[in-house]
Enzyme design. Structure first.
Site, PDB file in Angstrom:
ATOM      1  N   SER A   8     -19.625  28.277 -10.532  1.00 65.08           N
ATOM      2  CA  SER A   8     -18.189  28.060 -10.121  1.00 65.08           C
ATOM      3  C   SER A   8     -17.823  28.690  -9.015  1.00 65.08           C
ATOM      4  O   SER A   8     -16.881  29.184  -8.909  1.00 65.08           O
ATOM      5  CB  SER A   8     -17.298  28.723 -11.441  1.00 65.08           C
ATOM      6  OG  SER A   8     -17.624  30.133 -11.619  1.00 65.08           O
ATOM      7  N   GLY A   9     -18.997  28.480  -8.220  1.00 68.54           N
ATOM      8  CA  GLY A   9     -18.893  28.847  -6.819  1.00 68.54           C
ATOM      9  C   GLY A   9     -18.270  27.960  -5.799  1.00 68.54           C
ATOM     10  O   GLY A   9     -17.585  27.054  -6.230  1.00 68.54           O
ATOM     11  N   CYS A 123     -27.817  20.453   1.450  1.00 67.91           N
ATOM     12  CA  CYS A 123     -26.641  19.910   2.314  1.00 67.91           C
ATOM     13  C   CYS A 123     -27.224  19.307   3.576  1.00 67.91           C
ATOM     14  O   CYS A 123     -26.911  18.235   3.727  1.00 67.91           O
ATOM     15  CB  CYS A 123     -25.731  20.768   2.680  1.00 67.91           C
ATOM     16  SG  CYS A 123     -26.063  22.508   3.210  1.00 67.91           S
ATOM     17  N   ALA A 156     -21.488  29.649   3.466  1.00 67.22           N
ATOM     18  CA  ALA A 156     -22.556  29.830   2.956  1.00 67.22           C
ATOM     19  C   ALA A 156     -22.486  31.217   1.939  1.00 67.22           C
ATOM     20  O   ALA A 156     -22.335  32.261   2.434  1.00 67.22           O
ATOM     21  CB  ALA A 156     -23.654  30.202   3.898  1.00 67.22           C
ATOM     22  N   THR A 160     -26.957  30.086  -1.513  1.00 71.90           N
ATOM     23  CA  THR A 160     -27.532  29.750  -0.051  1.00 71.90           C
ATOM     24  C   THR A 160     -28.372  30.814   0.609  1.00 71.90           C
ATOM     25  O   THR A 160     -29.377  30.616   0.953  1.00 71.90           O
ATOM     26  CB  THR A 160     -26.509  29.324   0.901  1.00 71.90           C
ATOM     27  OG1 THR A 160     -25.667  28.115   0.008  1.00 71.90           O
ATOM     28  CG2 THR A 160     -27.000  28.252   1.807  1.00 71.90           C
TER      29      THR A 160
END
Lengths: 303, 341
Positions: A8-9, A123, A156, A160
């Site tokens: 849920s980030g 990404c 980020a 990440t």
């Protein structure tokens, strides 16, 4: 197709916003580990289940879930991916864990529609692999390709940041396996400037003797159009250029290099527009998830 | 011999690599290591200028694989510890394992001065390999003393043995350095170091000021060889320290010999503060952009000074060398449009 998003980030929440608009994917739950997270609060507000017991919740409710989108982190995915497969749940992996085949939609969207687990690289990989492939498809050999991805510090999250080696390794592998480069390198940079910068990606490709430069530039433009179909904020920031060397790359000496300067503006679904890095990942996840769902539905209809 | 008042870390073979576009060969490496080691330098840093794994289109390809050069350096040293620099996002934890095997005893893990949390993986790996590990915050002029403390505390919590900040753009005044060192020394349980650049002609003065505020590690490079306008010259720092009565533990004359007889002959250009070098310090732009921006300016027939000023306005950080081409193309486009009118 009944779907759950795990994590849920930033990424998981952005993906939720997109999935709520989908006609094909039916979001059952956004699964987190922190009951107080902003993502879970938003899920509840949208009438979506928001459990905070992580992957365990998914496994306990496996009969109600066809597909999960894993937006946790590489090590969490590695720990659970076999359990998802055993439970008959298709996993779309948004972490750089790279356990299943890698999918970059404009290159190989339809190659792995039946795989129990597909990986969306990173990404930066979603932004740059299409360009490496675009160059490779018009030349005989691409001895070396390199990408540099710069994202706003604010976009980020901790996942990440703790995963930075996995990011560069997985991205670099994708430039070879999917992009078609013989050798490759990936670099990631965080920029804390305020206001936050848009996601920037640069592709350098070593161009051997005798290549058709006009064809390379055309292919790059075409590919930018293909990606922007599902990531509207994806664009060439400057005209692609071919610079004269020679350049002593790890793949050998080449007379030229192509330079592709890309920018990704996010759709602003969860984080603001600067977070193109989130947007390109979640847009790719939607593209892949919907393609799998449509292919299964048509197969079931014809069966 | 008396104990030195600070530890001198020489980065001729790492930061100096920028100034020669990463073209070191094994013979040069061995000669420099032997000379510095003989002069009593305690730590010698070697890697691609952008750290382990830096060899790339973006930062320039190394002529000789850095790991081969590192192996040569480890074999050539008698007393000096060999160190490597690594920037998470460019180099990998695997690189740390490789260089540990080669005999490297220290790793400096470098991040932009606001991004210390990307160093956790690498600081912990380096520590677990048994290497002395330093957290290294770059472009420190872009963060306040309090901000730097916050980042340094993260690196300390990951297990760093010491914390450095680098004035990577050579943009700091002596007062800027003093405030930052003072804040770090007061807040940290581990030693502090400073890596100075010379764009504003302040590198030696800033290093001495850092020492006075409690920094116990200082960086230099022979003849100042390094990114941008160059680094704090090791031999001058040692000479000035002598004048101040600060014990360095190094032989100043031997360091001058290294600079004059080994390093200067291999320099393609003397390390001067020309217009571009000064602009880097004045605009606060990462020093290693110097040669890359010169090349882009020539390639696209635009002004190098304009490129550097625009990069400063865009607040680019170390590692974003690709933006040099982006800015050069923007400027070329702007000029072409202006001509049409």
């Amino acid at each position: 197709m009944r779907c759950a998003i795990i994590g849920s980030g930033n990424i998981g929440t952005d993906l939720m916003v997109k999935m709520l608009r989908s006609d094909v994917l039916d979001l059952v739950a956004l699964v987190g580990i922190d009951p107080d997270s902003d993502g879970l609060a938003r899920a509840r507000k949208n009438g979506i289940q928001a459990p905070h017991t992580g992957p365990d919740w998914v496994l306990e409710n496996a009969s109600d879930i066809d597909m999960i989108f894993d937006a946790t982190s590489a090590y969490v995915h590695v720990r659970h991916y076999k359990q998802y497969a055993a439970a008959g749940i298709t996993a779309i992996d948004l972490t750089p864990a790279a356990r299943g085949p890698k999918v970059i939609p404009p290159v190989n969207l339809y190659d792995h529609l039946d795989a129990p687990n597909v990986n969306l690289v990173t990404c930066g990989g979603q932004a740059t692999t299409p360009m490496v492939y675009a160059i490779r498809r018009v030349i005989d050999e691409l001895p070396y390709a390199e990408m540099i991805s710069t994202v706003a510090s604010k976009s980020a999250g901790p996942g990440t940041r703790q995963n930075i080696d996995e990011f560069t390794k997985t991205t670099s592998t994708a430039l070879r396996e999917i992009g078609g480069a013989t050798k490759s390198k990936a670099i990631m940079v965080l920029n804390p400037a305020e206001p936050p910068i848009m996601m920037r990606n640069t592709v350098f490709a070593g161009i051997p003797d005798g290549a058709d430069h006009a064809a390379i530039l055309n292919s790059i433009h075409e590919m930018a159009g293909e990606v922007s179909k599902y990531v509207p904020g994806y664009r060439l920031k400057n005209e692609p250029v071919i610079e004269e060397g020679p350049f002593h790359t790890p793949g050998g000496v080449v007379p030229h290099r192509a330079v592709v300067l890309l920018e990704v503006e996010g759709a602003g679904d969860y984080l603001p527009e600067y977070a193109g890095n989130l947007d390109i990942m979640t847009a790719a996840a939607m593209r892949v998830g919907e393609a799998i769902a449509i292919s299964r539905a048509s197969r079931e209809a014809s069966a | 011999m008396t104990t030195p008042d600070f530890r001198l870390i020489d980065s001729t073979l790492r930061d100096g690599s920028h100034a020669i576009s990463h073209q070191y060969n094994p013979e040069e490496v061995v000669a420099i290591v032997k000379g510095l080691d003989h002069a009593g330098v305690q730590v010698i840093e070697i890697a691609h200028g952008d750290g382990l794994g830096g060899s790339s289109f973006n930062y320039g390809f190394s002529k000789v694989d850095e790991k081969e050069l590192i192996a040569q350096a480890c074999a050539a040293t008698t007393n000096a510890k060999i160190a490597c620099l690594l920037l998470p996002g460019i180099g990998l934890a695997d690189d740390l394992r490789d260089v540990k095997e080669l005999g490297v005893g220290m790793a400096r893990i470098a991040t932009h001065c606001t991004e210390a949390d990307i160093s956790e993986q690498h600081i912990k790996t380096s520590k677990s390999l048994g290497m002395e590990t330093i957290g290294f915050m770059m472009m420190a002029h872009m963060n306040s003393p309090e901000g730097l403390v916050e980042e340094a505390l993260k690196m300390q919590s990951y297990g760093a043995d010491a914390i450095y900040f680098a004035d990577s753009a050579g943009a700091m005044t002596t007062e800027d350095v003093r405030r930052r060192v003072d804040a770090l020394v007061n807040a940290l349980d581990i030693p502090v170091g400073v890596h100075a650049h010379n764009n504003l002609s302040m590198a030696v003065a800033n290093s001495i000021a850092a020492y006075e505020e409690g920094a116990t590690n200082l960086d230099g490079t022979s003849a100042g060889l390094g990114a941008g306008a160059g680094n704090c010259p090791t031999e001058i720092l040692a000479a000035v320290s002598d004048k101040y009565g600060i014990t360095t533990g190094v032989n100043v004359l031997a360091l001058m010999d290294v600079a004059e007889e080994i390093v200067r002959p291999l320099m393609p250009r003397q390390q001067v503060i020309d217009r571009a070098g000064l602009i880097l310090g004045y605009a606060g732009v990462y020093g290693s952009f110097l040669l890359h921006s010169q090349k882009a300016a020539e390639r696209y027939n635009v002004s190098q000074a304009e490129i550097l000023l625009e990069l400063g306005r865009r607040k680019v950080v170390g590692g974003q060398e690709d933006m040099i081409i982006d800015v050069a193309l923007d400027l070329a486009k702007k000029h072409a449009e202006a001509e049409k009118k």
